[in-house]
Each structure stands twice: as structure tokens, then as C-alpha cells.
Design a protein around this motif. Structure first.
Motif, PDB file in Angstrom:
ATOM      1  N   LEU A  62       0.834  -1.203   0.000  1.00  9.92           N
ATOM      2  CA  LEU A  62       0.000   0.000   0.000  1.00  9.92           C
ATOM      3  C   LEU A  62       0.871   1.255   0.000  1.00  9.92           C
ATOM      4  N   PHE A  63       1.898   1.272   0.826  1.00  8.34           N
ATOM      5  CA  PHE A  63       2.826   2.403   0.891  1.00  8.34           C
ATOM      6  C   PHE A  63       3.527   2.587  -0.454  1.00  8.34           C
ATOM      7  N   ALA A  64       3.992   1.495  -1.055  1.00  2.00           N
ATOM      8  CA  ALA A  64       4.675   1.565  -2.350  1.00  2.00           C
ATOM      9  C   ALA A  64       3.738   2.085  -3.433  1.00  2.00           C
ATOM     10  N   THR A  65       2.488   1.663  -3.401  1.00  3.98           N
ATOM     11  CA  THR A  65       1.506   2.129  -4.381  1.00  3.98           C
ATOM     12  C   THR A  65       1.296   3.631  -4.251  1.00  3.98           C
ATOM     13  N   TRP A  66       1.187   4.120  -3.015  1.00  2.75           N
ATOM     14  CA  TRP A  66       1.024   5.558  -2.778  1.00  2.75           C
ATOM     15  C   TRP A  66       2.250   6.328  -3.265  1.00  2.75           C
ATOM     16  N   VAL A  67       3.440   5.825  -2.984  1.00  2.00           N
ATOM     17  CA  VAL A  67       4.671   6.484  -3.423  1.00  2.00           C
ATOM     18  C   VAL A  67       4.712   6.565  -4.941  1.00  2.00           C
ATOM     19  N   MET A  68       4.398   5.465  -5.620  1.00  2.00           N
ATOM     20  CA  MET A  68       4.415   5.465  -7.089  1.00  2.00           C
ATOM     21  C   MET A  68       3.384   6.441  -7.658  1.00  2.00           C
ATOM     22  N   TRP A  69       2.231   6.537  -7.008  1.00  2.00           N
ATOM     23  CA  TRP A  69       1.156   7.414  -7.471  1.00  2.00           C
ATOM     24  C   TRP A  69       1.508   8.886  -7.284  1.00  2.00           C
ATOM     25  N   ARG A  70       2.150   9.240  -6.154  1.00  2.00           N
ATOM     26  CA  ARG A  70       2.381  10.642  -5.836  1.00  2.00           C
ATOM     27  C   ARG A  70       3.607  11.235  -6.506  1.00  2.00           C
ATOM     28  N   GLU A  71       4.548  10.414  -6.945  1.00  2.00           N
ATOM     29  CA  GLU A  71       5.777  10.926  -7.549  1.00  2.00           C
ATOM     30  C   GLU A  71       5.503  11.554  -8.909  1.00  2.00           C
ATOM     31  N   THR A  72       6.283  12.582  -9.244  1.00  2.00           N
ATOM     32  CA  THR A  72       6.087  13.285 -10.520  1.00  2.00           C
ATOM     33  C   THR A  72       6.565  12.450 -11.703  1.00  2.00           C
ATOM     34  N   SER A  73       7.594  11.679 -11.527  1.00  5.11           N
ATOM     35  CA  SER A  73       8.126  10.835 -12.592  1.00  5.11           C
ATOM     36  C   SER A  73       7.706   9.389 -12.359  1.00  5.11           C
ATOM     37  N   ARG A  74       7.225   8.750 -13.395  1.00  7.76           N
ATOM     38  CA  ARG A  74       6.817   7.347 -13.283  1.00  7.76           C
ATOM     39  C   ARG A  74       8.006   6.468 -12.901  1.00  7.76           C
ATOM     40  N   LEU A  75       9.157   6.725 -13.519  1.00  8.62           N
ATOM     41  CA  LEU A  75      10.358   5.943 -13.232  1.00  8.62           C
ATOM     42  C   LEU A  75      10.799   6.118 -11.780  1.00  8.62           C
ATOM     43  N   THR A  76      10.813   7.358 -11.306  1.00  4.46           N
ATOM     44  CA  THR A  76      11.165   7.615  -9.909  1.00  4.46           C
ATOM     45  C   THR A  76      10.185   6.906  -8.981  1.00  4.46           C
ATOM     46  N   GLY A  77       8.911   6.956  -9.308  1.00  6.42           N
ATOM     47  CA  GLY A  77       7.896   6.290  -8.505  1.00  6.42           C
ATOM     48  C   GLY A  77       8.108   4.791  -8.437  1.00  6.42           C
ATOM     49  N   ILE A  78       8.420   4.183  -9.563  1.00  9.04           N
ATOM     50  CA  ILE A  78       8.645   2.729  -9.595  1.00  9.04           C
ATOM     51  C   ILE A  78       9.885   2.361  -8.788  1.00  9.04           C
ATOM     52  N   VAL A  79      10.966   3.114  -8.966  1.00 13.53           N
ATOM     53  CA  VAL A  79      12.205   2.836  -8.221  1.00 13.53           C
ATOM     54  C   VAL A  79      11.970   3.008  -6.720  1.00 13.53           C
ATOM     55  N   CYS A  80      11.325   4.114  -6.338  1.00 13.88           N
ATOM     56  CA  CYS A  80      11.055   4.339  -4.910  1.00 13.88           C
ATOM     57  C   CYS A  80      10.099   3.283  -4.358  1.00 13.88           C
ATOM     58  N   GLY A  81       9.088   2.913  -5.129  1.00 17.45           N
ATOM     59  CA  GLY A  81       8.163   1.860  -4.700  1.00 17.45           C
ATOM     60  C   GLY A  81       8.879   0.536  -4.479  1.00 17.45           C
ATOM     61  N   PHE A  82       9.793   0.195  -5.371  1.00 11.66           N
ATOM     62  CA  PHE A  82      10.602  -1.023  -5.226  1.00 11.66           C
ATOM     63  C   PHE A  82      11.395  -0.985  -3.921  1.00 11.66           C
ATOM     64  N   PHE A  83      12.053   0.151  -3.654  1.00  7.93           N
ATOM     65  CA  PHE A  83      12.847   0.262  -2.431  1.00  7.93           C
ATOM     66  C   PHE A  83      11.982   0.243  -1.173  1.00  7.93           C
ATOM     67  N   VAL A  84      10.780   0.805  -1.255  1.00  3.69           N
ATOM     68  CA  VAL A  84       9.863   0.751  -0.108  1.00  3.69           C
ATOM     69  C   VAL A  84       9.537  -0.703   0.230  1.00  3.69           C
ATOM     70  N   ILE A  85       9.276  -1.516  -0.788  1.00  3.26           N
ATOM     71  CA  ILE A  85       8.921  -2.913  -0.548  1.00  3.26           C
ATOM     72  C   ILE A  85      10.106  -3.703  -0.006  1.00  3.26           C
ATOM     73  N   PHE A  86      11.279  -3.523  -0.599  1.00  2.00           N
ATOM     74  CA  PHE A  86      12.407  -4.373  -0.236  1.00  2.00           C
ATOM     75  C   PHE A  86      13.283  -3.829   0.885  1.00  2.00           C
TER      76      PHE A  86
END
Length: 111
Positions: A57-81
Motif C-alpha cells: 500500500l505504501f509503495a503504491t502511494w509512493v508510485m502514485w504521488r511521484e512526478t516521474s513514473r520511473l522515480t515512482g517505480i524505483v522508490c516503490g521497489f525500495f519501499v517494498i524491499f
């Protein structure tokens, strides 16, 4: 925001110490521990699955709120792992990037 920032910094320091201790005492064995607990202990399974859902859920929110899709995906990955080791500093940095504006903090690019 000051109380939130203090809480995030304290949480990150606690997670840093606990993660370092786990790594030095038990090594890099988290997948076996995580999935072994799910198979062997129903209360740990409940806790671990609950925790995993929170991370997703946290990773999904991070990916949604970030301005860049790539940044969101990378940050979401790091949130999970990395969990709080990444998530707490991410939230702390976000409090500063948002200028302590709660709306911008929560909504990111959608504010």
C-alpha cells in the motif's frame, strides 16, 4: 510536521540499528526467515502478511504521488524491499520537498 520529522528520524535510526544487528548476527537470510515464519507460525504469518500488505500500500502511494513514473517505480521497489530503511527517509525528505504543506505532502504531483 516537526513531530512527524522527529518520529521518522527516530524510526529510521531504530531500524538502522536493528537491521545492522540482524545482518551481522544472522546474515542475509531474510527470505528464508520471512517465508519460513509464514509456513511455521500462524501468528508470524499473520504479522508478516499484514506487514507486506502495508508495504504494498505504501509503495503504491509512493508510485502514485511521484512526478516521474520511473522515480515512482524505483522508490516503490525500495519501499517494498527496504521497508523503513528507505521509507522513513523518503517521508522525511518529502516533508521538506512539500514545504510542510500537508496537501502537497500527501498528494504529491496531484496537489
Amino acid at each position: 510536521m516537526t513531530i512527524l520529522r522527529i518520529f521518522l528520524l527516530a524510526g529510521w535510526l531504530i531500524m538502522l540499528v536493528l537491521s545492522w544487528r540482524a545482518l551481522t548476527e544472522l546474515g542475509y537470510n531474510w527470505p528464508n526467515v520471512f517465508f519460513g515464519d509464514i509456513a511455521d507460525n500462524t501468528w508470524r504469518a499473520q504479522f508478516n502478511i499484514d506487514f507486506l500488505i502495508h508495504l504494498l500500500l505504501f509503495a503504491t502511494w509512493v508510485m502514485w504521488r511521484e512526478t516521474s513514473r520511473l522515480t515512482g517505480i524505483v522508490c516503490g521497489f525500495f519501499v517494498i524491499f527496504l521497508g523503513g530503511l528507505f521509507g522513513f527517509p523518503y517521508l522525511l525528505a518529502t516533508t521538506y520537498r512539500s514545504g510542510a504543506d500537508t496537501r502537497r505532502f500527501i498528494l504529491g504531483k496531484h496537489a
